[in-house]
Design a protein around this motif. Structure first.
Motif, PDB file in Angstrom:
ATOM      1  N   THR A  96      36.528 -31.607  31.886  1.00 47.73           N
ATOM      2  CA  THR A  96      36.066 -31.151  30.580  1.00 47.73           C
ATOM      3  C   THR A  96      34.910 -30.174  30.776  1.00 47.73           C
ATOM      4  O   THR A  96      34.193 -30.226  31.773  1.00 47.73           O
ATOM      5  CB  THR A  96      35.594 -32.309  29.687  1.00 47.73           C
ATOM      6  N   ARG A  97      34.739 -29.308  29.792  1.00 53.12           N
ATOM      7  CA  ARG A  97      33.672 -28.319  29.842  1.00 53.12           C
ATOM      8  C   ARG A  97      32.913 -28.375  28.523  1.00 53.12           C
ATOM      9  O   ARG A  97      33.507 -28.433  27.464  1.00 53.12           O
ATOM     10  CB  ARG A  97      34.284 -26.935  30.033  1.00 53.12           C
ATOM     11  N   LYS A  98      31.587 -28.365  28.620  1.00 54.01           N
ATOM     12  CA  LYS A  98      30.752 -28.358  27.427  1.00 54.01           C
ATOM     13  C   LYS A  98      29.714 -27.253  27.566  1.00 54.01           C
ATOM     14  O   LYS A  98      29.176 -27.041  28.659  1.00 54.01           O
ATOM     15  CB  LYS A  98      30.072 -29.714  27.250  1.00 54.01           C
ATOM     16  N   ASN A  99      29.451 -26.562  26.471  1.00 54.30           N
ATOM     17  CA  ASN A  99      28.481 -25.468  26.483  1.00 54.30           C
ATOM     18  C   ASN A  99      27.143 -25.930  25.924  1.00 54.30           C
ATOM     19  O   ASN A  99      27.093 -26.624  24.911  1.00 54.30           O
ATOM     20  CB  ASN A  99      28.998 -24.293  25.665  1.00 54.30           C
ATOM     21  N   TYR A 100      26.073 -25.545  26.595  1.00 49.61           N
ATOM     22  CA  TYR A 100      24.713 -25.855  26.163  1.00 49.61           C
ATOM     23  C   TYR A 100      23.939 -24.557  26.053  1.00 49.61           C
ATOM     24  O   TYR A 100      24.080 -23.665  26.889  1.00 49.61           O
ATOM     25  CB  TYR A 100      24.003 -26.758  27.181  1.00 49.61           C
ATOM     26  N   LYS A 101      23.088 -24.457  25.033  1.00 51.43           N
ATOM     27  CA  LYS A 101      22.164 -23.326  24.929  1.00 51.43           C
ATOM     28  C   LYS A 101      20.852 -23.755  25.575  1.00 51.43           C
ATOM     29  O   LYS A 101      20.329 -24.819  25.266  1.00 51.43           O
ATOM     30  CB  LYS A 101      21.950 -22.936  23.475  1.00 51.43           C
ATOM     31  N   ALA A 102      20.341 -22.909  26.451  1.00 51.78           N
ATOM     32  CA  ALA A 102      19.121 -23.238  27.180  1.00 51.78           C
ATOM     33  C   ALA A 102      18.108 -22.109  27.051  1.00 51.78           C
ATOM     34  O   ALA A 102      18.470 -20.939  26.929  1.00 51.78           O
ATOM     35  CB  ALA A 102      19.433 -23.484  28.647  1.00 51.78           C
ATOM     36  N   HIS A 103      16.832 -22.482  27.088  1.00 50.89           N
ATOM     37  CA  HIS A 103      15.729 -21.537  26.968  1.00 50.89           C
ATOM     38  C   HIS A 103      15.464 -20.893  28.324  1.00 50.89           C
ATOM     39  O   HIS A 103      15.285 -21.580  29.324  1.00 50.89           O
ATOM     40  CB  HIS A 103      14.487 -22.272  26.468  1.00 50.89           C
TER      41      HIS A 103
END
Length: 83
Positions: free
Chosen positions: A38-45
């Motif tokens: 599975t692949r999950k996208n995260y927004k990071a600073h």
């Protein structure tokens, strides 16, 4: 409680001080025993806008920075080919 650290690939750096990281997770299905990816996208600073597309980075959990940004780039593990 210790903060979570995840490793993933930068898939977008179009936003200012923000990158989108794709984190892949491989696990075995509890009943069928098939391997699932599975692949999950995260927004990071990304404070200095150093990350480029294709870089492998480590992200660490942090306080909420914006509506959907709850991670910070810890370090760049491997630099990608870039675009």
């Amino acid at each position: 409680m210790p903060m979570k650290i995840l490793k993933g690939t930068v898939i977008s750096n179009k936003m200012n001080k923000t990158v989108v990281i794709a984190v892949e997770r491989v696990f075995q299905h509890p009943f069928y025993k098939k391997t699932i990816k599975t692949r999950k996208n995260y927004k990071a600073h990304d404070e200095e806008n150093r990350c480029q597309i294709g870089d492998v980075v480590e992200i660490i959990e942090s306080r909420p920075i914006s509506k959907d940004k709850r991670w910070k780039v810890l370090r760049i593990i491997k630099e990608g080919e870039g675009q």
